[in-house]
Motif scaffolding. Sequence first.
Motif, PDB file in Angstrom:
ATOM      1  N   LYS A   1     -60.737 -47.027 -14.319  1.00  0.00           N
ATOM      2  CA  LYS A   1     -61.923 -47.034 -15.171  1.00  0.00           C
ATOM      3  C   LYS A   1     -63.164 -46.553 -14.434  1.00  0.00           C
ATOM      4  N   LYS A   2     -63.196 -46.724 -13.106  1.00  0.00           N
ATOM      5  CA  LYS A   2     -64.385 -46.368 -12.328  1.00  0.00           C
ATOM      6  C   LYS A   2     -64.570 -44.852 -12.220  1.00  0.00           C
ATOM      7  N   ARG A   3     -63.452 -44.108 -12.071  1.00  0.00           N
ATOM      8  CA  ARG A   3     -63.485 -42.646 -12.019  1.00  0.00           C
ATOM      9  C   ARG A   3     -64.342 -42.095 -10.872  1.00  0.00           C
ATOM     10  N   THR A   4     -64.399 -42.800  -9.751  1.00  0.00           N
ATOM     11  CA  THR A   4     -65.146 -42.334  -8.585  1.00  0.00           C
ATOM     12  C   THR A   4     -64.173 -41.830  -7.523  1.00  0.00           C
ATOM     13  N   LYS A   5     -64.701 -41.086  -6.546  1.00  0.00           N
ATOM     14  CA  LYS A   5     -63.853 -40.571  -5.485  1.00  0.00           C
ATOM     15  C   LYS A   5     -63.253 -41.703  -4.659  1.00  0.00           C
ATOM     16  N   SER A   6     -64.066 -42.712  -4.375  1.00  0.00           N
ATOM     17  CA  SER A   6     -63.551 -43.832  -3.587  1.00  0.00           C
ATOM     18  C   SER A   6     -62.464 -44.579  -4.354  1.00  0.00           C
ATOM     19  N   ALA A   7     -62.627 -44.677  -5.674  1.00  0.00           N
ATOM     20  CA  ALA A   7     -61.603 -45.340  -6.492  1.00  0.00           C
ATOM     21  C   ALA A   7     -60.296 -44.553  -6.459  1.00  0.00           C
ATOM     22  N   LYS A   8     -60.401 -43.219  -6.477  1.00  0.00           N
ATOM     23  CA  LYS A   8     -59.191 -42.392  -6.409  1.00  0.00           C
ATOM     24  C   LYS A   8     -58.495 -42.552  -5.057  1.00  0.00           C
ATOM     25  N   ARG A   9     -59.281 -42.651  -3.988  1.00  0.00           N
ATOM     26  CA  ARG A   9     -58.675 -42.875  -2.670  1.00  0.00           C
ATOM     27  C   ARG A   9     -57.966 -44.222  -2.623  1.00  0.00           C
ATOM     28  N   ARG A  10     -58.591 -45.235  -3.210  1.00  0.00           N
ATOM     29  CA  ARG A  10     -57.976 -46.565  -3.236  1.00  0.00           C
ATOM     30  C   ARG A  10     -56.698 -46.557  -4.071  1.00  0.00           C
ATOM     31  N   LEU A  11     -56.702 -45.793  -5.149  1.00  0.00           N
ATOM     32  CA  LEU A  11     -55.509 -45.707  -5.994  1.00  0.00           C
ATOM     33  C   LEU A  11     -54.338 -45.098  -5.225  1.00  0.00           C
ATOM     34  N   LYS A  12     -54.607 -44.043  -4.452  1.00  0.00           N
ATOM     35  CA  LYS A  12     -53.556 -43.416  -3.668  1.00  0.00           C
ATOM     36  C   LYS A  12     -53.015 -44.375  -2.617  1.00  0.00           C
ATOM     37  N   ALA A  13     -53.921 -45.098  -1.965  1.00  0.00           N
ATOM     38  CA  ALA A  13     -53.492 -46.054  -0.944  1.00  0.00           C
ATOM     39  C   ALA A  13     -52.644 -47.167  -1.556  1.00  0.00           C
ATOM     40  N   ARG A  14     -53.041 -47.650  -2.730  1.00  0.00           N
ATOM     41  CA  ARG A  14     -52.283 -48.712  -3.394  1.00  0.00           C
ATOM     42  C   ARG A  14     -50.925 -48.215  -3.855  1.00  0.00           C
ATOM     43  N   ALA A  15     -50.864 -46.976  -4.296  1.00  0.00           N
ATOM     44  CA  ALA A  15     -49.580 -46.413  -4.733  1.00  0.00           C
ATOM     45  C   ALA A  15     -48.595 -46.370  -3.564  1.00  0.00           C
ATOM     46  N   ARG A  16     -49.079 -45.956  -2.387  1.00  0.00           N
ATOM     47  CA  ARG A  16     -48.210 -45.918  -1.206  1.00  0.00           C
ATOM     48  C   ARG A  16     -47.773 -47.321  -0.799  1.00  0.00           C
ATOM     49  N   LYS A  17     -48.706 -48.258  -0.886  1.00  0.00           N
ATOM     50  CA  LYS A  17     -48.391 -49.645  -0.505  1.00  0.00           C
ATOM     51  C   LYS A  17     -47.339 -50.234  -1.441  1.00  0.00           C
ATOM     52  N   GLU A  18     -47.482 -49.996  -2.739  1.00  0.00           N
ATOM     53  CA  GLU A  18     -46.510 -50.507  -3.705  1.00  0.00           C
ATOM     54  C   GLU A  18     -45.144 -49.873  -3.491  1.00  0.00           C
ATOM     55  N   ALA A  19     -45.114 -48.578  -3.178  1.00  0.00           N
ATOM     56  CA  ALA A  19     -43.843 -47.897  -2.931  1.00  0.00           C
ATOM     57  C   ALA A  19     -43.154 -48.469  -1.695  1.00  0.00           C
ATOM     58  N   ARG A  20     -43.922 -48.752  -0.643  1.00  0.00           N
ATOM     59  CA  ARG A  20     -43.341 -49.342   0.565  1.00  0.00           C
ATOM     60  C   ARG A  20     -42.787 -50.732   0.280  1.00  0.00           C
ATOM     61  N   HIS A  21     -43.513 -51.502  -0.527  1.00  0.00           N
ATOM     62  CA  HIS A  21     -43.063 -52.853  -0.872  1.00  0.00           C
ATOM     63  C   HIS A  21     -41.746 -52.805  -1.636  1.00  0.00           C
ATOM     64  N   ALA A  22     -41.648 -51.911  -2.614  1.00  0.00           N
ATOM     65  CA  ALA A  22     -40.419 -51.791  -3.404  1.00  0.00           C
ATOM     66  C   ALA A  22     -39.263 -51.308  -2.533  1.00  0.00           C
ATOM     67  N   ALA A  23     -39.532 -50.353  -1.641  1.00  0.00           N
ATOM     68  CA  ALA A  23     -38.471 -49.842  -0.766  1.00  0.00           C
ATOM     69  C   ALA A  23     -37.951 -50.935   0.161  1.00  0.00           C
ATOM     70  N   ASN A  24     -38.849 -51.762   0.675  1.00  0.00           N
ATOM     71  CA  ASN A  24     -38.429 -52.858   1.547  1.00  0.00           C
ATOM     72  C   ASN A  24     -37.540 -53.840   0.790  1.00  0.00           C
ATOM     73  N   GLN A  25     -37.914 -54.166  -0.449  1.00  0.00           N
ATOM     74  CA  GLN A  25     -37.098 -55.054  -1.274  1.00  0.00           C
ATOM     75  C   GLN A  25     -35.715 -54.443  -1.517  1.00  0.00           C
ATOM     76  N   ASN A  26     -35.691 -53.162  -1.843  1.00  0.00           N
ATOM     77  CA  ASN A  26     -34.425 -52.498  -2.135  1.00  0.00           C
ATOM     78  C   ASN A  26     -33.523 -52.413  -0.908  1.00  0.00           C
ATOM     79  N   HIS A  27     -34.129 -52.195   0.275  1.00  0.00           N
ATOM     80  CA  HIS A  27     -33.333 -52.178   1.504  1.00  0.00           C
ATOM     81  C   HIS A  27     -32.682 -53.545   1.745  1.00  0.00           C
ATOM     82  N   THR A  28     -33.439 -54.600   1.548  1.00  0.00           N
ATOM     83  CA  THR A  28     -32.917 -55.948   1.778  1.00  0.00           C
ATOM     84  C   THR A  28     -31.768 -56.267   0.823  1.00  0.00           C
TER      85      THR A  28
END
Length: 379
Positions: free
Chosen positions: A223-250
Motif C-alpha cells: 500500500k505504501k508504494r515507496t522505494k524503501s517498501a519495495k526493497r523491504r518486500l524483496k527482502a521479505r520474499a527471500r526470507k519467506e522462501a528460505r523459511h519454507a525451504a528449511n521446513q521442506n528440507h527437514t
Amino acid sequence: MPDTVQVSALERTLTTVNDAANWVSAVAFERGVPREYELRKHTYGELKVRGLGAQAAQHTIKKVRDAYTALKTDIRAGNLGKEGSKRRRKAESKPVAFRLEAAQPYDDRCLSWQYDRQTVFIRTVDGRMRNVPFVCSADALKLLQAHRKGESDLIARDGVFYLVATCDVPEAERYEPDGFIGVDFGTANIATASTASTGYLAAGRELNRYRKRQLALRAKLQKKRTKSAKRRLKARARKEARHAANQNHTISKTIVTEAERTGRGLALEELKGIRNRVRLRKPQRGALHSWAFAQLGDFIVYKARRAGVPLVFVDPAYTSQTCAECGHVGRRNRVDQGLFICRRCGVVAHADRNASHDIATRGESVWNAGRESRVPTTP
C-alpha cells in the motif's frame, strides 16, 4: 569471506561483467538475437577492450545467450501470458537486463579451489586474486572435495559474497523395497506419511500462521508504494522462501531416512498442474499458491535417489474419499478436514493418515506393474 581489498575487487568485477552483459544484450536485441558464435563475432573484441579476460568475455556472451533462450522458452510455455498481453509485450519489446550484482559463472580456468586451506584463487578485473577464504559446513566441504564438477557462480547478495558450486553426485543403487510408505501432501498438514500405525505427520499450523502474518505484512508494504517498501518486500520474499525451504528440507529428510531405515520405498502423489485444476474460495487461494509442495516433492525425490530409496508417483484422484481398509470410495466418507469414517466398513481414521495408506497401496501396485514383463510368451 574476502577482506576489504578483495571485496572491492569482487564488487568491481561483478559490476563490470554485468554492465558488459547489458551491452551485449542490447547488441543481441538489435540483431535479432543471433546464435552464440555470431554474437561473439560482434561483441568479443569490445569486451576485451572493456578489460574482460578471454574466459570472462566468453562466459558473459554465453550468459546473455542463455538468458534469451530462457525468455523464449517462457514465452512458448505461456509463462508470460498470451500473445498480445501487456506482460508479454513488455518482455519482448526491450533487451534482457542484468542487475549489476547478478551472478557471474566461473570455470576451472579462472577459479580454483584449495579445500585443505578452504581458500580459492579467483580472477577479477584487477587480476588473479589469491587466498580468498571461504566457509561452509563440514559435510558441504566433503561434498565439494568428492563431487564438485563444472562451473561455479559468484553471487553478491545483501553485501555478502557466495560461490555456488555444482556437485555431480552419483545415485545410489536402488534396493528391492519391502513395501511402500505413502506420502499425502496438504495445506493443513504439510505431509503425512504412513510410516507406522500412527504415521509421521508434519503439522502445518505453525507454517500457516507464519504465512498469514507475512501476507498481512506484504499487504501493508504494498500500500505504501515507496522505494524503501519495495526493497523491504524483496527482502521479505527471500526470507519467506528460505523459511519454507528449511521446513521442506527437514520434512523430506525425515521421510527418506525412515524409508531407508525400514527398507521400504516411497509413493508420492503426482501433483503437477494442481493450481490449474483446483478451484478454491478466495481466502484459500493464498494458502495454495504459497504452498511449496513442488519443492517438497523435489527434495524428497533427490534425497531418495541419493539414498537408493525406490520411488514411484501415483494418481492422487479420490485418495481423500477412498477407504484404505476396504477400498470403498464415497464423498461422504470424508466427514471433515481431519476425520474419515468409511460408510461401508465403519473404520474411523485421521483423514490424511487414511489417504497416506491408500497412496502406499497404490504405490505398491505401480511398482509391481512396472516389474511385470510385457513381452508375450513364446508359443
